[in-house]
Write an enzyme that holds these catalytic residues in place. Structure first.
Site, PDB file in Angstrom:
ATOM      1  N   ALA A  42       1.144  -0.786   0.205  1.00  0.00           N
ATOM      2  CA  ALA A  42      -0.178   0.115   0.355  1.00  0.00           C
ATOM      3  C   ALA A  42       0.747   1.712  -0.157  1.00  0.00           C
ATOM      4  O   ALA A  42       1.883   1.038   0.730  1.00  0.00           O
ATOM      5  CB  ALA A  42      -1.468  -0.170   1.189  1.00  0.00           C
ATOM      6  N   GLY A  59       0.562  -4.966   0.799  1.00  0.00           N
ATOM      7  CA  GLY A  59      -0.841  -4.952   0.101  1.00  0.00           C
ATOM      8  C   GLY A  59       0.339  -5.844  -1.199  1.00  0.00           C
ATOM      9  O   GLY A  59      -1.293  -6.378  -1.716  1.00  0.00           O
ATOM     10  N   GLU A  88      -0.411  -8.790  -0.987  1.00  0.00           N
ATOM     11  CA  GLU A  88      -2.499  -9.677  -0.049  1.00  0.00           C
ATOM     12  C   GLU A  88      -3.067  -9.621  -1.726  1.00  0.00           C
ATOM     13  O   GLU A  88      -3.985 -10.421  -1.850  1.00  0.00           O
ATOM     14  CB  GLU A  88      -2.770  -8.666   0.818  1.00  0.00           C
ATOM     15  CG  GLU A  88      -2.283  -8.925   1.902  1.00  0.00           C
ATOM     16  CD  GLU A  88      -2.433  -7.017   2.390  1.00  0.00           C
ATOM     17  OE1 GLU A  88      -2.207  -6.207   2.307  1.00  0.00           O
ATOM     18  OE2 GLU A  88      -3.463  -8.132   4.162  1.00  0.00           O
ATOM     19  N   GLU A  98       4.395  -4.661   6.896  1.00  0.00           N
ATOM     20  CA  GLU A  98       3.634  -3.855   7.861  1.00  0.00           C
ATOM     21  C   GLU A  98       4.760  -4.054   9.239  1.00  0.00           C
ATOM     22  O   GLU A  98       4.657  -2.678   9.859  1.00  0.00           O
ATOM     23  CB  GLU A  98       2.201  -4.581   8.463  1.00  0.00           C
ATOM     24  CG  GLU A  98       2.018  -4.409   6.431  1.00  0.00           C
ATOM     25  CD  GLU A  98       1.370  -5.794   5.569  1.00  0.00           C
ATOM     26  OE1 GLU A  98       2.169  -6.348   6.301  1.00  0.00           O
ATOM     27  OE2 GLU A  98       1.000  -5.513   4.794  1.00  0.00           O
TER      28      GLU A  98
END
Ligand code: CO8
Length: 258
Positions: free
Chosen positions: A65, A109, A112, A132
């Site tokens: 992200a 992300g 993911e 993260e």
């Protein structure tokens, strides 16, 4: 339709989506996630398309992200926007098979999103991770739930607690990826597999996808919601502010443990 952060191209019955923010290693900002979902939905609705391939660049499928976009957010911002709920739910709702063709980094992300696809073909250069923890947050779009289902608790726990990366060989041994191909052949091989799927009965393909997902998704929805609330909560900590500020300022974080 013209997109700013992705490229789309039909290759026969296959819709090819290439994440394209090279300046940020395809970091997933709101614009890119919105465009990715819109393109997936357009191919899902297109009768000429039977299978979709999502890929990135040679260096990065997606490096996570967008940390610069997330860094200033408060807990209330995250909670009110139900941050990451929309892309998660929109990708899960796609009925046609989606293959992630991953070369280079698939982190946070990015890992993911790859796991949200139906299976992952990895280049020999692929690197997977949930880093993260180094930023003072936890995965927020299903990573702690899906990675555990893919590779088992022990390895998923190690990955989420240390933030270390897995190379392609380890990812294949662990069952995260279906197989490894030479980086130079990745997109061609993904298109070949996708074409073979697209040539089968589309309703039966849809049923097979649903059936495998049924086995795999047990109580995942609860797990994902639980994870997302915790992820939002990390934005109430000083360590999230420190972790993301340190990344933006290119220095080591000094966590305060609060
Ligand atoms: N966000 C924003 N910018 C990024 C990101 C990112 N995730 N990753 C890389 N970039 C930018 C860098 O800031 C740099 O920009 P600039 O040139 O302006 O300084 C550019 O991309 C190139 O990156 P590097 O210079 O760092 O390239 P290196 O080859 O030295 O390193 C790495 C590559 C190892 C991948 C490194 O960039 C890195 O560690 N990136 C961050 C990885 C990370 O921590 N990802 C997790 C993010 S948090 C997250 O994903 C939470 C998930 C929640 C749900 C997500 C829903 C989609």
């Amino acid at each position: 339709m013209a997109y700013a952060t992705i490229l789309t191209e039909s290759r026969g019955p296959v819709g090819l989506i290439t994440l394209n923010r090279p300046q940020a290693l395809n970091a997933l900002n709101a614009e890119l996630l919105g465009e990715l979902c819109t393109a997936l939905e357009a191919y899902d609705a297109d009768e000429a398309i039977g299978c979709i391939v999502v890929t990135g660049s040679a260096k990065a499928f997606a490096a996570g992200a967008d940390i610069k976009e997330m860094a200033p957010q408060s807990y209330m911002d995250m909670f009110k926007a139900d941050f990451f709920a929309q892309p998660h739910d929109r990708i899960v709702a796609i009925k046609k098979p989606i293959i992630a063709a991953v070369a280079g980094y698939a982190l946070g992300g990015g890992c993911e999103i790859a796991m949200l696809c139906d299976f992952i073909l990895a280049a020999d250069t692929a690197k997977f991770g949930q880093p993260e923890i180094n930023l003072g947050v936890i995965p927020g779009i299903g990573g702690s739930q899906r990675l555990t289902r893919f590779v088992g608790k022990s390895k998923a726990m190690e990955m989420c607690l240390t933030g270390r990366m897995m190379d392609a060989a380890e990812a294949e041994r662990a069952g995260l990826v279906s197989r490894i191909v030479p980086a130079a052949d990745l997109v061609d091989e993904a298109i070949k597999v996708a074409t073979a799927i697209a040539e089968k009965s589309q309703p039966i393909v849809a049923m097979a996808k649903q059936a495998v997902n049924r086995a795999y998704e047990g109580t995942l929805a609860e797990g994902v919601l639980f994870e997302r609330r915790l992820f939002h909560s990390t934005f109430a900590t000083e360590d999230q502010k420190e972790g993301m500020a340190a990344f933006v300022e290119k220095r080591k974080p000094v966590f305060k443990q609060k």
